[in-house]
Write a protein that holds these residues in place. Structure first.
Motif, mmCIF file in Angstrom:
data_model
loop_
_atom_site.group_PDB
_atom_site.id
_atom_site.type_symbol
_atom_site.label_atom_id
_atom_site.label_comp_id
_atom_site.label_asym_id
_atom_site.label_seq_id
_atom_site.Cartn_x
_atom_site.Cartn_y
_atom_site.Cartn_z
ATOM 1 N N GLU A 176 7.542 7.860 9.784
ATOM 2 C CA GLU A 176 8.273 6.916 10.643
ATOM 3 C C GLU A 176 7.759 5.481 10.443
ATOM 4 O OE1 GLU A 176 10.792 7.003 12.503
ATOM 5 O OE2 GLU A 176 10.568 5.121 13.614
ATOM 6 N N THR A 192 8.819 4.120 7.017
ATOM 7 C CA THR A 192 10.238 3.862 6.748
ATOM 8 C C THR A 192 10.860 2.858 7.718
ATOM 9 O OG1 THR A 192 10.804 5.859 7.995
ATOM 10 C CG2 THR A 192 10.691 6.063 5.596
ATOM 11 N N ASP A 193 10.271 2.659 8.898
ATOM 12 C CA ASP A 193 10.838 1.662 9.817
ATOM 13 C C ASP A 193 10.184 0.307 9.535
ATOM 14 O OD1 ASP A 193 11.877 0.077 11.760
ATOM 15 O OD2 ASP A 193 11.485 1.461 13.416
ATOM 16 N N PHE A 194 10.689 -0.335 8.476
ATOM 17 C CA PHE A 194 10.043 -1.558 7.997
ATOM 18 C C PHE A 194 10.316 -2.752 8.903
ATOM 19 C CE2 PHE A 194 14.092 -0.920 5.881
ATOM 20 C CZ PHE A 194 14.750 -2.119 6.090
ATOM 21 N N GLU A 195 11.230 -2.581 9.871
ATOM 22 C CA GLU A 195 11.476 -3.680 10.814
ATOM 23 C C GLU A 195 10.472 -3.676 11.952
ATOM 24 O OE1 GLU A 195 15.696 -4.701 11.889
ATOM 25 O OE2 GLU A 195 15.983 -2.733 10.998
ATOM 26 N N PRO A 238 11.367 -7.997 4.001
ATOM 27 C CA PRO A 238 12.654 -8.601 3.656
ATOM 28 C C PRO A 238 12.845 -9.907 4.436
ATOM 29 C CG PRO A 238 12.907 -6.255 4.166
ATOM 30 C CD PRO A 238 11.512 -6.647 4.541
ATOM 31 N N PRO A 239 13.510 -10.912 3.899
ATOM 32 C CA PRO A 239 14.195 -10.887 2.607
ATOM 33 C C PRO A 239 13.299 -11.275 1.411
ATOM 34 C CG PRO A 239 14.717 -12.917 3.746
ATOM 35 C CD PRO A 239 13.823 -12.148 4.659
ATOM 36 N N THR A 256 12.642 -8.282 -0.666
ATOM 37 C CA THR A 256 13.831 -7.805 -1.376
ATOM 38 C C THR A 256 13.964 -8.477 -2.739
ATOM 39 O OG1 THR A 256 14.822 -7.646 0.815
ATOM 40 C CG2 THR A 256 16.307 -7.415 -1.064
ATOM 41 N N MET A 308 6.189 5.484 1.019
ATOM 42 C CA MET A 308 7.569 5.926 1.236
ATOM 43 C C MET A 308 8.332 4.719 1.760
ATOM 44 S SD MET A 308 9.513 8.566 0.834
ATOM 45 C CE MET A 308 8.417 9.960 0.528
ATOM 46 N N GLY A 309 9.642 4.716 1.537
ATOM 47 C CA GLY A 309 10.437 3.613 2.068
ATOM 48 C C GLY A 309 10.462 2.417 1.134
ATOM 49 N N LEU A 310 10.727 1.250 1.696
ATOM 50 C CA LEU A 310 10.922 0.028 0.904
ATOM 51 C C LEU A 310 9.749 -0.295 -0.005
ATOM 52 C CD1 LEU A 310 12.393 -2.866 3.054
ATOM 53 C CD2 LEU A 310 13.545 -1.364 1.434
ATOM 54 N N GLN A 333 7.545 1.792 -1.308
ATOM 55 C CA GLN A 333 7.015 2.891 -2.127
ATOM 56 C C GLN A 333 6.653 2.362 -3.515
ATOM 57 O OE1 GLN A 333 9.568 6.254 -3.088
ATOM 58 N NE2 GLN A 333 7.862 7.674 -2.937
#
Lengths: 321, 399
Positions: free
Chosen positions: B56, B59-62, B91-92, B95, B343-345, B347
């Protein structure tokens, strides 16, 4: 249970409403008075519009009410006749339709961004209803040429409020500012977009920086207003293992392959890391990952089996597994 | 979501105490059992060790942001020891940098590395197979990535000796400024300056990943400073972790002769052996995230600004995810979903390169070595966040 493809139901047009410029909504009931089979948001039906023409229309009624189905139809002057034929239907007319089928299912998430262009609003309406009922955080961005052309816009605003229903009529505020809508990736938010190809291409491009797997689109093929098969079932032949398996619309290739005990190395299971890269022996994939480059895609030799599927019109992939 | 919250369980244990660094698993087991979210008095941070909560947070990058840094300090308030890397961005900005990297490191470019990466592995494996015993860390794990990876990035031969000490600084800084940190930073300026020199366009060859990242500057995708930082990220993240990955895989395999025999029979199992070993002995054990807004995790209220210590190595042994034998090596286990690479953004973008290196060297060694067994006790390394060995003596039977 869904009826086998090709089975039709006799339906009757209960009533027709003009819901926007060039858009009518048709409410259909079964001739035998029985309820329709249960369906989920995103589903469509085939409508046999005569002269051998079959068109797909998304359902925009409530899945809670199975005594009728509603579709919204945009009249496209240069179409091959589907929308014209449907626009000619009046209450009491009979026609053959299929049971609802779903190639555009709403996956579980915490937040949703619904993005509609014009008549693309139709499959999103039951999705919004479901998201609202489940207490999810959601927003609808709905763009169109002018308010008069945008079916159900007022109805949606009245029901859900203008905070979450955000209407962008081009003649009032210009085109949708996709950069500001999609510029910032959000966590645990799925994007469901439906509308004309140009809009969806632009949406796809902007969602490149989002985690893969968040964007779900349903494309209206301009000439037919038919929906492309977003998640159609297909077969995978495992060349080395020597077996052929079915990949249903709610399973990935990876899941299906693991289901028969064949090992494939994988990690993120979301098209982000590239670990499950698999060689394609034959067949055409639809790439849904965020890893392969254009060159790799054009060369066509590999795919990521955790998210990518067979392309529309390709019933079987042969993989080096 | 239910609004019922309770206080985090407060633990007195120090995850950075020497005994917990040298043998982390007893402490990690206690931490997992203590509850979904604990509060660590020793570090003043929250801690998650169960698979579900770790997943969790990753993956909850916010909610759990990276721009506060991966260490215990919030580098938004208190600037870090170096300009923030892609790992320390959200982000951004993230990104843009991530897209530049994935344009360069992707299945196509990594596939092309198999050819240049193989001969050095063959050479090293042949040389080691002629011996009766060797050290699987100093003679093998440390040799191979240092031989092939800097070439792939395209840095010159001069200055490669700074890569390991620099990586040691980067990763130890994800923990507290203890004596381990201070030791790693003893010659900070020298190592950091040397690595930064290697990241400049004029010091990179024309074909490696480094030059390709710089090409993104010409295309207007990233700035020169970002290019420097991305090359730096490759150099700092791509060496130590792979060395530890190879060493840890061998530390597991020397204790499982049957798995070694199966590997020799079927070299295709090598990548699965590596994956399961990374789950069991994850090189990157832990780092911090920063809570962006007040939130609730596992029933515990987490205030904005709090640091959360994320225990990847504990999630990878959580019995609720991996079953009762989570602490054991099982070559037949599907280790998919382990978080050894994150995991997630965020990784690990170099994951396919690391996996390729590990698979090649393991296959080449297994082809030439009939049996491998421990030759004395392995010496775990004292490191704030990485798990690995300084020395892993082995005895072998040539094939």
């Amino acid at each position: 249970m869904t009826a086998p493809a090709g089975t039709t139901i006799d339906a009757v047009v209960d009533h027709v409403d003009v819901v926007a410029d060039q858009v009518v909504s048709l409410v259909l009931r079964r001739v035998d008075g029985r309820p329709f089979q249960p369906w989920q948001p995103g589903a469509h039906i085939d409508v046999h519009v005569g002269d051998g023409l079959v068109r797909q229309y998304s359902l925009c009624s409530s899945p809670e009410e199975l005594d009728h189905l509603r579709i919204g139809v945009l009249h496209v002057p240069d179409s091959r006749g589907g929308s014209k034929a449907v626009h000619a239907l009046l209450a009491g007319f009979q026609l053959a339709i299929s049971e609802p089928r779903n190639n555009f299912p709403l996956r579980e998430s915490r937040r949703y961004l619904f993005l509609a262009g014009g008549i693309g609003i139709t499959p999103l309406m039951p999705m919004i209803e479901a998201a609202e009922r489940a207490g999810k955080e959601w927003t609808l961005i709905y763009g169109g040429r002018s308010r008069g052309t945008m079916a159900f816009a007022r109805q949606l605003e009245d029901r859900y409020g203008t905070d979450r229903i955000r209407i962008f009529a081009e003649d009032e505020v210009g085109r949708l500012d996709l950069d500001s809508i999609l510029g910032m990736p959000r966590a645990h938010m799925l994007v469901y977009a439906c509308g004309p190809g140009g809009l969806l291409n632009a949406v796809e491009e902007r969602c490149m920086g989002w985690p893969p797997g968040v964007l779900h689109t349903e494309r209206f093929v301009a000439s037919t207003l038919g929906a492309a098969a977003a998640n159609a079932p297909f077969e995978v032949e495992l060349a080395r293992t020597g077996s052929t398996i079915a990949v249903p619309n709610d399973k990935t290739i990876l899941e299906a392959v693991e289901g028969i005990g064949v090992r494939v190395l994988s990690s993120c299971r979301g098209g982000l890391c590239g670990t499950c890269e698999t060689r394609i022996i034959s067949g055409e994939p639809e790439h849904r990952d965020a890893v392969l480059t254009e060159e790799d895609r054009e060369a066509g030799g590999i795919m990521l089996v955790c998210v990518s599927r067979a392309a529309a019109g390709c019933p079987r992939l042969v993989l080096d597994l | 979501m239910t609004a019922t919250t309770h206080e985090a369980n407060v633990l007195g244990d120090d995850p950075f105490a020497t005994e917990n660094l040298l043998d982390p698993y007893p402490f990690l087991g206690r931490l997992r059992e203590a509850g979904a979210v604990s509060y660590l008095e020793s570090t003043g941070s929250y801690a998650v060790a169960g698979y579900e909560e770790v997943y969790e947070v990753l993956t909850d990058f916010e909610t759990y942001i990276s721009s506060g840094g991966l260490g215990p300090r919030d580098i938004r308030k208190d600037s870090g020891w170096r300009p923030p890397s892609i790992l320390e961005s959200d982000p951004p900005i993230h990104t843009v940098m991530r897209r530049a990297l994935t344009g360069v490191i992707n299945p196509g470019t990594v596939r092309a590395l198999r050819q240049p990466f193989t001969p050095p592995a063959v050479e090293l494996a042949e040389q080691l197979a002629r011996r009766d015993r060797f050290d699987a860390v100093t003679d093998l794990a440390e040799k191979y990535p240092l031989r092939v990876f800097p070439d792939a990035v395209g840095i010159s031969d001069g200055g490669r000796e700074h890569l390991l000490p620099y990586g040691n600084m980067v990763f130890n800084a994800f923990g507290p400024e203890n004596y381990i940190f201070k030791q790693a930073f003893a010659q900070e300026d020298e190592h950091a300056a040397a690595v930064m020199r290697n990241c400049q366009r004029e010091n990179l060859d024309d074909t490696g990943f480094g030059a390709q990242i710089w090409d993104r500057v010409n295309e207007g995708i990233i700035t020169e400073q970002q290019a420097t930082l991305l090359v730096r990220a490759l150099l700092s993240a791509g060496v130590d972790t792979t060395i530890f990955g190879i060493g840890n895989t061998l530390s597991v395999l020397v204790r499982h002769p049957q798995a070694w025999a199966r590997l020799r029979e079927n070299p295709k199992l090598a990548k699965f052996a590596v994956d399961e070993s990374l789950r069991l002995e994850s090189p990157f054990q832990k780092f911090h995230r920063t809570v962006a807004v007040d939130t609730v995790l596992g029933g515990v209220h987490l205030p904005a600004g709090a640091k959360v210590l994320v225990f990847l190595g504990a999630a990878n042994r959580d019995p609720r995810k991996w079953g009762d034998n989570a602490d054991e090596f099982d070559l037949d286990r599907n280790a998919s979903g382990h978080v050894a690479f994150g995991m997630g953004l965020h990784q690990c973008v170099g994951q396919p390169i690391a996996r390729l290196e590990m698979e090649i060297i393991l296959q080449q060694l297994a082809e030439r070595v009939a049996a491998i067994e421990p030759d004395g006790a392995p010496v775990p390394i004292l490191h704030n966040v990485l798990r690995g060995f300084e020395s892993l003596p082995v005895r072998i039977t040539g094939a």
